[in-house]
Design a protein around this motif. Structure first.
Motif, PDB file in Angstrom:
ATOM      1  N   ALA A 140       0.841  -1.210   0.000  1.00  0.00           N
ATOM      2  CA  ALA A 140       0.000   0.000   0.000  1.00  0.00           C
ATOM      3  C   ALA A 140       0.869   1.250   0.000  1.00  0.00           C
ATOM      4  O   ALA A 140       1.920   1.284   0.643  1.00  0.00           O
ATOM      5  CB  ALA A 140      -0.919  -0.003   1.219  1.00  0.00           C
ATOM      6  N   THR A 141       0.426   2.266  -0.723  1.00  0.00           N
ATOM      7  CA  THR A 141       1.182   3.527  -0.799  1.00  0.00           C
ATOM      8  C   THR A 141       0.314   4.750  -0.502  1.00  0.00           C
ATOM      9  O   THR A 141       0.828   5.865  -0.444  1.00  0.00           O
ATOM     10  CB  THR A 141       1.805   3.703  -2.194  1.00  0.00           C
ATOM     11  OG1 THR A 141       0.770   3.685  -3.184  1.00  0.00           O
ATOM     12  CG2 THR A 141       2.815   2.602  -2.488  1.00  0.00           C
ATOM     13  N   MET A 142      -0.994   4.532  -0.334  1.00  0.00           N
ATOM     14  CA  MET A 142      -1.900   5.637  -0.031  1.00  0.00           C
ATOM     15  C   MET A 142      -2.694   5.269   1.215  1.00  0.00           C
ATOM     16  O   MET A 142      -3.350   4.221   1.255  1.00  0.00           O
ATOM     17  CB  MET A 142      -2.840   5.909  -1.209  1.00  0.00           C
ATOM     18  CG  MET A 142      -2.114   6.280  -2.493  1.00  0.00           C
ATOM     19  SD  MET A 142      -3.265   6.540  -3.871  1.00  0.00           S
ATOM     20  CE  MET A 142      -4.128   8.016  -3.314  1.00  0.00           C
ATOM     21  N   PHE A 143      -2.646   6.168   2.216  1.00  0.00           N
ATOM     22  CA  PHE A 143      -3.230   5.825   3.505  1.00  0.00           C
ATOM     23  C   PHE A 143      -4.180   6.900   4.014  1.00  0.00           C
ATOM     24  O   PHE A 143      -3.935   8.087   3.850  1.00  0.00           O
ATOM     25  CB  PHE A 143      -2.127   5.623   4.552  1.00  0.00           C
ATOM     26  CG  PHE A 143      -1.188   4.498   4.219  1.00  0.00           C
ATOM     27  CD1 PHE A 143      -1.512   3.188   4.548  1.00  0.00           C
ATOM     28  CD2 PHE A 143       0.011   4.751   3.560  1.00  0.00           C
ATOM     29  CE1 PHE A 143      -0.658   2.146   4.228  1.00  0.00           C
ATOM     30  CE2 PHE A 143       0.867   3.717   3.236  1.00  0.00           C
ATOM     31  CZ  PHE A 143       0.538   2.412   3.579  1.00  0.00           C
ATOM     32  N   MET A 144      -5.231   6.415   4.681  1.00  0.00           N
ATOM     33  CA  MET A 144      -6.086   7.290   5.471  1.00  0.00           C
ATOM     34  C   MET A 144      -5.981   6.795   6.907  1.00  0.00           C
ATOM     35  O   MET A 144      -6.438   5.707   7.239  1.00  0.00           O
ATOM     36  CB  MET A 144      -7.543   7.236   5.004  1.00  0.00           C
ATOM     37  CG  MET A 144      -8.356   8.481   5.384  1.00  0.00           C
ATOM     38  SD  MET A 144      -8.741   8.672   7.143  1.00  0.00           S
ATOM     39  CE  MET A 144     -10.205   7.673   7.282  1.00  0.00           C
ATOM     40  N   ILE A 145      -5.309   7.576   7.736  1.00  0.00           N
ATOM     41  CA  ILE A 145      -5.173   7.218   9.136  1.00  0.00           C
ATOM     42  C   ILE A 145      -6.435   7.664   9.858  1.00  0.00           C
ATOM     43  O   ILE A 145      -6.728   8.859   9.941  1.00  0.00           O
ATOM     44  CB  ILE A 145      -3.937   7.885   9.776  1.00  0.00           C
ATOM     45  CG1 ILE A 145      -2.683   7.650   8.917  1.00  0.00           C
ATOM     46  CG2 ILE A 145      -3.735   7.374  11.194  1.00  0.00           C
ATOM     47  CD1 ILE A 145      -2.318   6.215   8.703  1.00  0.00           C
ATOM     48  N   ASN A 146      -7.187   6.722  10.355  1.00  0.00           N
ATOM     49  CA  ASN A 146      -8.444   7.022  11.032  1.00  0.00           C
ATOM     50  C   ASN A 146      -8.189   7.111  12.533  1.00  0.00           C
ATOM     51  O   ASN A 146      -7.795   6.128  13.167  1.00  0.00           O
ATOM     52  CB  ASN A 146      -9.482   5.939  10.736  1.00  0.00           C
ATOM     53  CG  ASN A 146     -10.877   6.344  11.173  1.00  0.00           C
ATOM     54  OD1 ASN A 146     -11.066   7.362  11.845  1.00  0.00           O
ATOM     55  ND2 ASN A 146     -11.866   5.561  10.784  1.00  0.00           N
ATOM     56  N   MET A 147      -8.402   8.277  13.103  1.00  0.00           N
ATOM     57  CA  MET A 147      -8.189   8.446  14.540  1.00  0.00           C
ATOM     58  C   MET A 147      -9.291   7.779  15.359  1.00  0.00           C
ATOM     59  O   MET A 147      -9.114   7.532  16.549  1.00  0.00           O
ATOM     60  CB  MET A 147      -8.077   9.941  14.890  1.00  0.00           C
ATOM     61  CG  MET A 147      -6.832  10.583  14.292  1.00  0.00           C
ATOM     62  SD  MET A 147      -6.512  12.264  14.891  1.00  0.00           S
ATOM     63  CE  MET A 147      -7.765  13.187  14.002  1.00  0.00           C
ATOM     64  N   TRP A 148     -10.424   7.483  14.712  1.00  0.00           N
ATOM     65  CA  TRP A 148     -11.496   6.740  15.390  1.00  0.00           C
ATOM     66  C   TRP A 148     -11.143   5.266  15.428  1.00  0.00           C
ATOM     67  O   TRP A 148     -10.725   4.692  14.425  1.00  0.00           O
ATOM     68  CB  TRP A 148     -12.821   6.885  14.636  1.00  0.00           C
ATOM     69  CG  TRP A 148     -13.576   8.141  14.880  1.00  0.00           C
ATOM     70  CD1 TRP A 148     -13.653   9.222  14.043  1.00  0.00           C
ATOM     71  CD2 TRP A 148     -14.377   8.467  16.014  1.00  0.00           C
ATOM     72  NE1 TRP A 148     -14.448  10.199  14.590  1.00  0.00           N
ATOM     73  CE2 TRP A 148     -14.905   9.765  15.804  1.00  0.00           C
ATOM     74  CE3 TRP A 148     -14.694   7.801  17.192  1.00  0.00           C
ATOM     75  CZ2 TRP A 148     -15.735  10.390  16.716  1.00  0.00           C
ATOM     76  CZ3 TRP A 148     -15.518   8.426  18.118  1.00  0.00           C
ATOM     77  CH2 TRP A 148     -16.032   9.701  17.872  1.00  0.00           C
ATOM     78  N   ASP A 149     -11.342   4.659  16.565  1.00  0.00           N
ATOM     79  CA  ASP A 149     -11.256   3.208  16.681  1.00  0.00           C
ATOM     80  C   ASP A 149     -12.652   2.660  16.382  1.00  0.00           C
ATOM     81  O   ASP A 149     -13.595   2.908  17.135  1.00  0.00           O
ATOM     82  CB  ASP A 149     -10.822   2.817  18.098  1.00  0.00           C
ATOM     83  CG  ASP A 149     -10.640   1.316  18.262  1.00  0.00           C
ATOM     84  OD1 ASP A 149     -11.249   0.552  17.484  1.00  0.00           O
ATOM     85  OD2 ASP A 149      -9.897   0.910  19.166  1.00  0.00           O
ATOM     86  N   ARG A 150     -12.791   1.950  15.273  1.00  0.00           N
ATOM     87  CA  ARG A 150     -14.107   1.466  14.862  1.00  0.00           C
ATOM     88  C   ARG A 150     -14.719   0.486  15.871  1.00  0.00           C
ATOM     89  O   ARG A 150     -15.932   0.302  15.903  1.00  0.00           O
ATOM     90  CB  ARG A 150     -14.002   0.776  13.495  1.00  0.00           C
ATOM     91  CG  ARG A 150     -13.791   1.737  12.329  1.00  0.00           C
ATOM     92  CD  ARG A 150     -13.672   0.986  11.022  1.00  0.00           C
ATOM     93  NE  ARG A 150     -13.563   1.880   9.884  1.00  0.00           N
ATOM     94  CZ  ARG A 150     -14.604   2.360   9.197  1.00  0.00           C
ATOM     95  NH1 ARG A 150     -15.823   2.003   9.545  1.00  0.00           N
ATOM     96  NH2 ARG A 150     -14.421   3.158   8.167  1.00  0.00           N
ATOM     97  N   PHE A 151     -13.878  -0.154  16.673  1.00  0.00           N
ATOM     98  CA  PHE A 151     -14.388  -1.158  17.602  1.00  0.00           C
ATOM     99  C   PHE A 151     -14.816  -0.549  18.939  1.00  0.00           C
ATOM    100  O   PHE A 151     -15.848  -0.906  19.496  1.00  0.00           O
ATOM    101  CB  PHE A 151     -13.332  -2.240  17.837  1.00  0.00           C
ATOM    102  CG  PHE A 151     -12.968  -2.985  16.580  1.00  0.00           C
ATOM    103  CD1 PHE A 151     -13.826  -3.934  16.045  1.00  0.00           C
ATOM    104  CD2 PHE A 151     -11.788  -2.717  15.918  1.00  0.00           C
ATOM    105  CE1 PHE A 151     -13.514  -4.611  14.876  1.00  0.00           C
ATOM    106  CE2 PHE A 151     -11.454  -3.379  14.749  1.00  0.00           C
ATOM    107  CZ  PHE A 151     -12.324  -4.329  14.227  1.00  0.00           C
ATOM    108  N   SER A 152     -14.025   0.384  19.456  1.00  0.00           N
ATOM    109  CA  SER A 152     -14.329   0.966  20.763  1.00  0.00           C
ATOM    110  C   SER A 152     -15.115   2.277  20.670  1.00  0.00           C
ATOM    111  O   SER A 152     -15.736   2.706  21.642  1.00  0.00           O
ATOM    112  CB  SER A 152     -13.042   1.227  21.545  1.00  0.00           C
ATOM    113  OG  SER A 152     -12.307   2.299  20.951  1.00  0.00           O
ATOM    114  N   GLY A 153     -15.072   2.918  19.493  1.00  0.00           N
ATOM    115  CA  GLY A 153     -15.737   4.205  19.334  1.00  0.00           C
ATOM    116  C   GLY A 153     -14.967   5.352  19.954  1.00  0.00           C
ATOM    117  O   GLY A 153     -15.486   6.465  20.061  1.00  0.00           O
ATOM    118  N   GLN A 154     -13.707   5.112  20.331  1.00  0.00           N
ATOM    119  CA  GLN A 154     -12.886   6.154  20.926  1.00  0.00           C
ATOM    120  C   GLN A 154     -11.987   6.804  19.884  1.00  0.00           C
ATOM    121  O   GLN A 154     -11.696   6.227  18.830  1.00  0.00           O
ATOM    122  CB  GLN A 154     -12.012   5.568  22.042  1.00  0.00           C
ATOM    123  CG  GLN A 154     -12.790   5.062  23.247  1.00  0.00           C
ATOM    124  CD  GLN A 154     -11.869   4.468  24.296  1.00  0.00           C
ATOM    125  OE1 GLN A 154     -11.333   3.380  24.131  1.00  0.00           O
ATOM    126  NE2 GLN A 154     -11.676   5.193  25.383  1.00  0.00           N
TER     127      GLN A 154
END
Length: 239
Positions: A140-154
């Protein structure tokens, strides 16, 4: 820095505030965003986000009708787990697709290869350092860093800041998840992110066009690539 808008009516991340932006026509909404010079658009077609698959083509056609020489790329955002979905996305006007690593796991490499064969690219969503390292290993060379944790909702803002140092400079890295102010944009830009993604808090901005102009005007330093996080507490704790 660039700014991408996550086009969605609803979001499951905050249970007490699921409604995001109440637009009737997705194509017309994308036209408005294009006119204020956003750099990209995530088109959500999952029902959980208030979307429908036909809206992907509606948004594509609406932007074409503007007649602009340059229109923002449309990134199809859905639960994409099979190459046939990528082909269908492209057939309906998507410029590329988002692949959520937490959803596809070991199938990431196959999906990335499929994108290459089809002449497109994937933006890979990751949340943790371990996910980022795995995605890099798979090409992978293109990233979207998601600050949301999809599992905990934090939301883990500091984790995203530290992860920037893991991303090679020849990769594209945008970051999203509860971004609500220009101050946050500057903090993320200062650690080397190329752009930000804004969704839920779009409607809270007093002047969306001014916010877009501010983001475009910010130039941060290059990423401190190579520093890594191997010995950090994030990785040590298996996050």
């Amino acid at each position: 820095m660039s700014i991408t808008v996550d086009v969605k009516r609803k979001s499951p991340t905050v249970a007490e505030r699921r409604d995001v932006v109440d637009f009737t026509n997705a194509g017309e909404f994308c036209q408005l965003l294009s006119k204020i010079n956003v750099d990209g658009l995530f088109i959500n077609t999952e029902m959980e986000y208030g979307g429908k698959f036909p809206e992907l083509k509606e948004c594509h056609d609406a932007l074409k009708r503007l007649g602009h020489e340059k229109i923002p790329p449309l990134i199809h955002k859905d639960l994409i787990i099979h190459p046939i979905q990528i082909a269908r996305s492209l057939e309906n006007g998507a410029s590329g697709v988002m692949i959520v690593l937490a959803a596809v796991g070991k199938d990431l490499e196959t999906l990335l290869d499929s994108c290459t064969v089809m002449g497109t690219e994937a933006l890979v969503e990751v949340h943790t350092p371990n996910e980022l390292e795995f995605a890099l290993e798979k090409g992978a060379t293109m990233f979207m860093i998601n600050m949301w944790d999809r599992f905990s909702g934090q939301v883990f803002r500091d984790q995203a800041k530290y992860m920037a140092s893991m991303i090679p400079r020849n990769c594209v890295a945008v970051v999203g998840g509860d971004i609500r102010s220009y101050r946050q944009v500057m903090e993320l830009g200062m650690v080397g992110y190329d752009g930000v993604v804004i969704g839920r808090h779009l409607a809270d901005l007093p002047d969306i066009k001014e916010f877009v102009n501010q983001v475009h005007g910010f130039v941060g330093p290059p990423r401190a690539a190579g520093m890594g996080m191997k010995s950090s507490t994030w990785v040590a704790n298996g996050i």
